[in-house]
Design an enzyme around this catalytic site. Structure first.
Site, PDB file in Angstrom:
ATOM      1  N   LYS A 121     -53.671 -27.308   2.715  1.00  0.00           N
ATOM      2  CA  LYS A 121     -53.784 -28.964   2.507  1.00  0.00           C
ATOM      3  C   LYS A 121     -55.008 -29.338   4.035  1.00  0.00           C
ATOM      4  O   LYS A 121     -56.192 -29.764   3.706  1.00  0.00           O
ATOM      5  CB  LYS A 121     -53.409 -29.772   2.137  1.00  0.00           C
ATOM      6  CG  LYS A 121     -52.271 -29.786   1.183  1.00  0.00           C
ATOM      7  CD  LYS A 121     -51.324 -30.496   0.692  1.00  0.00           C
ATOM      8  CE  LYS A 121     -50.232 -30.230  -0.507  1.00  0.00           C
ATOM      9  NZ  LYS A 121     -49.522 -29.150  -0.606  1.00  0.00           N
ATOM     10  N   CYS A 235     -43.527 -30.743  -3.576  1.00  0.00           N
ATOM     11  CA  CYS A 235     -43.255 -30.335  -4.131  1.00  0.00           C
ATOM     12  C   CYS A 235     -41.630 -30.505  -4.746  1.00  0.00           C
ATOM     13  O   CYS A 235     -41.036 -29.200  -4.547  1.00  0.00           O
ATOM     14  CB  CYS A 235     -43.452 -28.994  -3.943  1.00  0.00           C
ATOM     15  SG  CYS A 235     -43.038 -28.078  -2.382  1.00  0.00           S
TER      16      CYS A 235
END
Length: 310
Positions: A121, A235
């Site tokens: 990211k 996640c």
């Protein structure tokens, strides 16, 4: 492959049966191979040119239907090419590209990635910033820092300042236009590539992660300028690590407002009720992404706006 072939009957994942939007599709996805997805560094190469270069090596790929800058392939060695080592792409799950898209980084901003390793990211943020502005990259875990630094180097990130501070104790003073809190979590959404998660996460681990995540999101919010945006992501499937964390922030910081995420890709809304707990209705504007939605991993994303200065 059926769900019971992948997940033992004693798995704690069964507690999500009433939460998942399509249990049948969810269980079917868990038994299927996980495709590889390549986020193309379009500042270096076009998706078409990268696809052609990979095809000459026998790696067949195709643009992802929801984003042509991502190539999808069933090839198992996509990290062993010269194109990968040249930083022409980053191997990143489709679900894990969503938080930065919601963050919407802009050139010349000050942006903080509070929990950065291994850097997927982070490098995505830098690419959207065009390597302009200041990207403060924080990773407290020493064992995770080498991968982060390697990825920043490989993808030639030029606007990053790397720090190593405990996220929940990150120094106050400087405020940021945008903050990403991609929080450490129990990782249930990684089941398709981590077979150890087939039993689900233990209640003890979920409780420990939730406690840390609540500290991280509050500190991240306190580092946000007036009008700035914070994106929180995990996640995992556990509401205790997702919606409950957002509810905690809303309770502790009156200037925090949940923004509705408008995403064309398949997803489900966040839940406002779980195991007897009720969360503010705005928590329903967060999103859950299950493995069957994008043929990827699982995740949770929330967008928070700081409405006025503290």
């Amino acid at each position: 492959m059926s769900f019971t072939n992948v997940i033992p009957p004693e798995s704690s994942l069964y507690r999500y049966k009433g939460l998942v939007d399509d249990w049948g599709a969810f269980t079917e996805a868990l038994g299927a191979p996980l495709p590889a997805s390549l986020r193309v560094q379009t500042g270096k190469i076009s998706p078409a040119d990268l696809g052609a270069r990979l095809a000459r090596q026998g790696i067949v790929s195709h643009p992802w239907e929801w984003d042509p800058e991502i190539l999808v392939t069933s090839h198992e060695s996509v990290g062993a090419t010269i194109e990968h080592w040249l930083g022409l792409y980053y191997v990143q799950e489709l679900t894990q590209t969503i938080p930065v898209r919601v963050l919407e980084p802009q050139p010349d901003e000050w942006i903080l990635d509070l929990c950065a390793a291994p850097g997927g990211k982070t490098t995505q943020i830098a690419a959207q910033m065009g390597n302009r502005g200041v990207l403060v990259v924080n990773e407290p875990a020493g064992r995770r820092q080498p991968a982060l630094l390697a990825n920043l180097t490989r993808l030639e990130v030029a606007n990053a300042v790397v720090l190593s501070r405990r996220g929940e104790e990150f120094p106050l003073g400087r405020t940021f236009d945008r903050v990403l809190v991609d929080a450490p979590c129990s990782g249930e959404g990684t089941l398709r590539k981590d077979s150890s998660m087939r039993f689900g996460a233990s209640p003890r681990l979920i409780a420990r992660m939730s406690k840390l995540q609540k500290l991280l999101i509050v500190r991240g919010f306190d580092l946000l300028r007036s009008g700035g945006r914070l994106v929180y992501s995990t996640c995992t499937f556990a509401p205790e690590e997702n919606e409950a964390v957002i509810a905690e922030l809303l309770e502790r910081r009156e200037h925090a407002t949940v923004e509705r995420i408008t995403l064309a890709w398949p997803h489900a809304a966040g839940t406002c009720r779980w195991n007897g707990a009720s969360y503010p209705e705005s928590v329903g504007d967060t999103i859950r992404v299950y493995p069957h939605h994008l043929n990827s991993g699982g995740g949770f994303v929330a967008s928070i706006r700081r409405t006025i200065a503290a």
